[in-house]
Design a protein around this motif. Structure first.
Motif, PDB file in Angstrom:
ATOM      1  N   PRO A   1       0.844  -1.200   0.000  1.00  0.00           N
ATOM      2  CA  PRO A   1       0.000   0.000   0.000  1.00  0.00           C
ATOM      3  C   PRO A   1       0.881   1.253   0.000  1.00  0.00           C
ATOM      4  O   PRO A   1       1.941   1.239   0.621  1.00  0.00           O
ATOM      5  CB  PRO A   1      -0.773  -0.103   1.323  1.00  0.00           C
ATOM      6  N   PRO A   2       0.461   2.322  -0.702  1.00  0.00           N
ATOM      7  CA  PRO A   2       1.263   3.553  -0.701  1.00  0.00           C
ATOM      8  C   PRO A   2       1.482   4.021   0.734  1.00  0.00           C
ATOM      9  O   PRO A   2       0.611   3.849   1.584  1.00  0.00           O
ATOM     10  CB  PRO A   2       0.401   4.547  -1.476  1.00  0.00           C
ATOM     11  N   SER A   3       2.643   4.598   0.993  1.00  0.00           N
ATOM     12  CA  SER A   3       2.924   4.948   2.390  1.00  0.00           C
ATOM     13  C   SER A   3       2.233   6.234   2.813  1.00  0.00           C
ATOM     14  O   SER A   3       2.432   6.700   3.928  1.00  0.00           O
ATOM     15  CB  SER A   3       4.425   5.010   2.647  1.00  0.00           C
ATOM     16  N   GLY A   4       1.413   6.816   1.904  1.00  0.00           N
ATOM     17  CA  GLY A   4       0.701   8.026   2.301  1.00  0.00           C
ATOM     18  C   GLY A   4       1.657   9.183   2.398  1.00  0.00           C
ATOM     19  O   GLY A   4       1.353  10.243   2.934  1.00  0.00           O
ATOM     20  N   ALA A   5       2.823   8.942   1.878  1.00  0.00           N
ATOM     21  CA  ALA A   5       3.916   9.913   1.785  1.00  0.00           C
ATOM     22  C   ALA A   5       3.989  10.834   2.989  1.00  0.00           C
ATOM     23  O   ALA A   5       4.233  10.392   4.092  1.00  0.00           O
ATOM     24  CB  ALA A   5       3.844  10.679   0.492  1.00  0.00           C
TER      25      ALA A   5
ATOM     26  N   VAL B   1      17.182  16.239  -2.733  1.00  0.00           N
ATOM     27  CA  VAL B   1      15.945  16.469  -3.488  1.00  0.00           C
ATOM     28  C   VAL B   1      15.788  15.326  -4.490  1.00  0.00           C
ATOM     29  O   VAL B   1      16.700  15.063  -5.278  1.00  0.00           O
ATOM     30  CB  VAL B   1      16.020  17.817  -4.250  1.00  0.00           C
ATOM     31  N   PHE B   2      14.656  14.654  -4.429  1.00  0.00           N
ATOM     32  CA  PHE B   2      14.398  13.581  -5.401  1.00  0.00           C
ATOM     33  C   PHE B   2      13.731  14.182  -6.639  1.00  0.00           C
ATOM     34  O   PHE B   2      12.808  14.993  -6.523  1.00  0.00           O
ATOM     35  CB  PHE B   2      13.515  12.491  -4.793  1.00  0.00           C
ATOM     36  N   CYS B   3      14.234  13.771  -7.804  1.00  0.00           N
ATOM     37  CA  CYS B   3      13.707  14.272  -9.078  1.00  0.00           C
ATOM     38  C   CYS B   3      13.375  13.060  -9.946  1.00  0.00           C
ATOM     39  O   CYS B   3      13.739  11.930  -9.626  1.00  0.00           O
ATOM     40  CB  CYS B   3      14.754  15.089  -9.827  1.00  0.00           C
ATOM     41  N   ALA B   4      12.750  13.340 -11.090  1.00  0.00           N
ATOM     42  CA  ALA B   4      12.355  12.244 -11.978  1.00  0.00           C
ATOM     43  C   ALA B   4      13.504  11.761 -12.853  1.00  0.00           C
ATOM     44  O   ALA B   4      13.485  10.644 -13.354  1.00  0.00           O
ATOM     45  CB  ALA B   4      11.188  12.682 -12.847  1.00  0.00           C
TER      46      ALA B   4
ATOM     47  N   GLY C   1      19.818   0.966 -11.884  1.00  0.00           N
ATOM     48  CA  GLY C   1      18.535   1.144 -11.201  1.00  0.00           C
ATOM     49  C   GLY C   1      17.383   1.254 -12.192  1.00  0.00           C
ATOM     50  O   GLY C   1      17.522   0.898 -13.372  1.00  0.00           O
ATOM     51  N   ILE C   2      16.275   1.770 -11.707  1.00  0.00           N
ATOM     52  CA  ILE C   2      15.060   1.813 -12.517  1.00  0.00           C
ATOM     53  C   ILE C   2      14.789   3.263 -12.932  1.00  0.00           C
ATOM     54  O   ILE C   2      14.688   4.139 -12.058  1.00  0.00           O
ATOM     55  CB  ILE C   2      13.886   1.207 -11.721  1.00  0.00           C
ATOM     56  N   PRO C   3      14.710   3.537 -14.233  1.00  0.00           N
ATOM     57  CA  PRO C   3      14.509   4.920 -14.671  1.00  0.00           C
ATOM     58  C   PRO C   3      13.305   5.548 -13.975  1.00  0.00           C
ATOM     59  O   PRO C   3      12.308   4.869 -13.706  1.00  0.00           O
ATOM     60  CB  PRO C   3      14.272   4.795 -16.177  1.00  0.00           C
ATOM     61  N   GLY C   4      13.416   6.846 -13.695  1.00  0.00           N
ATOM     62  CA  GLY C   4      12.292   7.536 -13.056  1.00  0.00           C
ATOM     63  C   GLY C   4      12.656   8.149 -11.720  1.00  0.00           C
ATOM     64  O   GLY C   4      11.788   8.691 -11.031  1.00  0.00           O
ATOM     65  N   ALA C   5      13.941   8.083 -11.355  1.00  0.00           N
ATOM     66  CA  ALA C   5      14.359   8.712 -10.097  1.00  0.00           C
ATOM     67  C   ALA C   5      15.790   9.225 -10.224  1.00  0.00           C
ATOM     68  O   ALA C   5      16.608   8.629 -10.926  1.00  0.00           O
ATOM     69  CB  ALA C   5      14.276   7.707  -8.947  1.00  0.00           C
ATOM     70  N   ALA C   6      16.043  10.344  -9.577  1.00  0.00           N
ATOM     71  CA  ALA C   6      17.380  10.946  -9.578  1.00  0.00           C
ATOM     72  C   ALA C   6      17.527  11.749  -8.295  1.00  0.00           C
ATOM     73  O   ALA C   6      16.530  12.006  -7.599  1.00  0.00           O
ATOM     74  CB  ALA C   6      17.550  11.858 -10.795  1.00  0.00           C
TER      75      ALA C   6
ATOM     76  N   VAL D   1       5.325  11.507  -5.984  1.00  0.00           N
ATOM     77  CA  VAL D   1       6.692  11.146  -6.387  1.00  0.00           C
ATOM     78  C   VAL D   1       6.753   9.650  -6.697  1.00  0.00           C
ATOM     79  O   VAL D   1       5.891   8.882  -6.282  1.00  0.00           O
ATOM     80  CB  VAL D   1       7.728  11.515  -5.296  1.00  0.00           C
ATOM     81  N   ASN D   2       7.792   9.260  -7.426  1.00  0.00           N
ATOM     82  CA  ASN D   2       7.960   7.863  -7.826  1.00  0.00           C
ATOM     83  C   ASN D   2       8.644   7.103  -6.689  1.00  0.00           C
ATOM     84  O   ASN D   2       9.853   6.843  -6.714  1.00  0.00           O
ATOM     85  CB  ASN D   2       8.781   7.798  -9.119  1.00  0.00           C
ATOM     86  N   GLU D   3       7.807   6.770  -5.691  1.00  0.00           N
ATOM     87  CA  GLU D   3       8.330   6.175  -4.460  1.00  0.00           C
ATOM     88  C   GLU D   3       9.146   4.897  -4.724  1.00  0.00           C
ATOM     89  O   GLU D   3      10.234   4.708  -4.169  1.00  0.00           O
ATOM     90  CB  GLU D   3       7.137   5.846  -3.558  1.00  0.00           C
ATOM     91  N   ALA D   4       8.619   4.037  -5.603  1.00  0.00           N
ATOM     92  CA  ALA D   4       9.288   2.743  -5.837  1.00  0.00           C
ATOM     93  C   ALA D   4      10.650   2.946  -6.501  1.00  0.00           C
ATOM     94  O   ALA D   4      11.645   2.310  -6.117  1.00  0.00           O
ATOM     95  CB  ALA D   4       8.392   1.848  -6.692  1.00  0.00           C
ATOM     96  N   ALA D   5      10.717   3.836  -7.503  1.00  0.00           N
ATOM     97  CA  ALA D   5      11.998   4.071  -8.185  1.00  0.00           C
ATOM     98  C   ALA D   5      12.987   4.784  -7.262  1.00  0.00           C
ATOM     99  O   ALA D   5      14.194   4.520  -7.303  1.00  0.00           O
ATOM    100  CB  ALA D   5      11.778   4.870  -9.460  1.00  0.00           C
ATOM    101  N   ILE D   6      12.482   5.680  -6.402  1.00  0.00           N
ATOM    102  CA  ILE D   6      13.357   6.386  -5.451  1.00  0.00           C
ATOM    103  C   ILE D   6      13.976   5.381  -4.468  1.00  0.00           C
ATOM    104  O   ILE D   6      15.185   5.405  -4.202  1.00  0.00           O
ATOM    105  CB  ILE D   6      12.566   7.487  -4.696  1.00  0.00           C
ATOM    106  N   CYS D   7      13.140   4.493  -3.944  1.00  0.00           N
ATOM    107  CA  CYS D   7      13.653   3.495  -2.986  1.00  0.00           C
ATOM    108  C   CYS D   7      14.674   2.588  -3.668  1.00  0.00           C
ATOM    109  O   CYS D   7      15.711   2.239  -3.082  1.00  0.00           O
ATOM    110  CB  CYS D   7      12.512   2.676  -2.392  1.00  0.00           C
TER     111      CYS D   7
END
Ligand SMILES: Cc1ncc(COP(=O)(O)O)c(C=O)c1O
Length: 392
Positions: free
Chosen positions: A37-41, A68-71, A204-209, A247-253
């Motif tokens: 489940p989404p962590s509700g950020a 700072v997390f970016c795409a 890693g998985i594209p979608g996070a920086a 934000v792209n939580e899964a790609a960030i993690c």
């Protein structure tokens, strides 16, 4: 050699664009987050993104407020440059910059820029070329840590120190996109802003920086943050938010997991990359029609190797032929026009072979064998030295 290799036998040598295969740790982390489940950020005291921020801050030795997390790296670079410079400002970029930097500065209204030719065609640094471009309105210098064409690791610590001693008011941005996962980020982290993505040598998985933000920035995007929702003007918020919307939580993690693994295994990764690069460069030297661009193999480079073939066009002939043999490389300008222009290669570009974490000596031997076979065919066809068409 088979033209229809299965993915398992595909020889993938385009890791400077995107690392392949994706690391099992990235996939496991991504899958675990996306299937929960989404962590509700921001409404939970400890969301997965906030845990990832804390870990990234520890690894990078910075305060978590600076992470700072970016795409993508391109998004982070845009945020840093356009969020820092103001109308009337002047910016300097080095001549090994990627278009993520070059196009950003070239398209900012009311800001001027210069390209400092601090590296010559042998990749030797001439710091004076940078210093002589500094003017009263200069507020930012952008440096590339590692070339995405020649694989050179640049001595940016010296540039940053000299800049600090000369004009401490000027901020410095380092594009570490090609460094992360293979090169110690210590030098880059002396800068005010550092940006890197996750899909090259982190596999890693594209979608996070990550953008490390050492000076205040104006946001480029506006939207919800899950906090202070009744306040519309960002000037009234405790801090202008740089991460808005979902934000792209899964790609960030996955990114931060890969970063942790890379920091842990950096020496082994570097040693393997050095060994493979030495083998590749030595093999290239045996091919008379391949001219290596940049430094010979050594400690001051990674396994991104660009060659100028004297027969056939890199993009129109070589890359498609090798792809037909199940070998993925890339031909063209690789979003690095200044380097190619200076080497007289704007029309044809270069053939780039880039090594990742999962390549082997056998991959290189297959590439070299295929290249030698193709040269026999090309000689017979007597193709013109520079093929027709523009490189991209
Ligand atoms: C040196 C450099 N900077 C920036 C970028 C842009 O990265 P992204 O495509 O993740 O935005 C790249 C990608 O190739 C790169 O090599």
């Amino acid at each position: 050699m088979s033209a229809d290799r299965s993915p398992a036998t595909l020889i993938y040598l385009n890791n400077a664009a995107q690392g392949y295969p994706t690391s099992p740790a990235a996939i496991a982390t991504f899958n675990s987050v996306i299937s929960s489940p989404p962590s509700g950020a921001r409404q939970l005291s400890r969301s997965r993104v906030e845990d990832a921020r804390t870990l990234a801050a520890q690894l990078l030795g910075r305060d978590r407020s600076q992470i700072v997390f970016c795409a993508s790296a391109t998004n982070g670079i845009n945020q840093a440059i356009a969020g820092y410079l103001q109308p009337g400002d002047h910016c300097i970029v080095d001549n090994r910059s990627h278009n993520a930097v070059l196009r950003t500065v070239a398209n900012l209204p009311h800001v001027t820029f210069d390209i400092a030719r601090i590296y010559d065609s042998g990749e030797t640094m001439h710091i004076q070329e940078l210093l002589c471009r500094i003017g009263p309105h200069t507020r930012l210098v952008c440096l590339n840590h590692v070339s995405n064409v020649t694989g050179s690791v640049y001595g940016i610590a010296r540039v940053i120190e000299t800049l600090r001693a000369t004009r401490p008011d000027i901020a410095c941005l380092v594009d570490a996109s090609q460094a992360v996962g293979l090169v110690d980020l210590g030098d880059a982290l002396r800068a005010d802003f550092v940006v890197f993505g996750c899909q090259k040598y982190l596999h890693g998985i594209p979608g996070a920086a990550i953008l490390v933000r050492g000076r205040p920035l104006r946001p480029l995007l506006f939207g919800g943050t899950g906090a202070h929702s009744s306040i519309l003007s960002i000037d009234e918020l405790p801090e202008p938010p740089l991460e808005v919307g979902t934000v792209n939580e899964a790609a960030i993690c996955a990114l931060v997991k890969c970063l942790e693994n890379a920091f842990r295994d950096l020496h082994q990764r570097r040693d393997l990359n050095r060994e493979l690069t030495a083998h590749l460069c030595a093999e290239i030297e045996t091919i008379e029609e391949f001219q290596l661009i940049g430094r010979p193999s050594g400690d001051d480079r990674i396994g991104v190797v660009a060659v100028r073939p004297t027969v056939g066009n890199p993009q129109l002939d070589w890359a498609p032929y090798l792809a037909s043999q199940g070998i993925v490389v890339r031909g063209g300008l690789h979003c690095a026009p200044t380097l190619h222009e200076e080497c007289g290669l704007l029309a044809g570009g270069t053939l780039r072979i880039s090594l990742g974490l999962y390549n082997t000596l056998a991959d290189i031997d297959c590439l070299v064998a295929a290249a030698k076979e193709y040269l026999v065919a090309l000689r017979e066809l007597d193709l013109a030295t520079e093929g027709a068409g523009d490189a991209d």
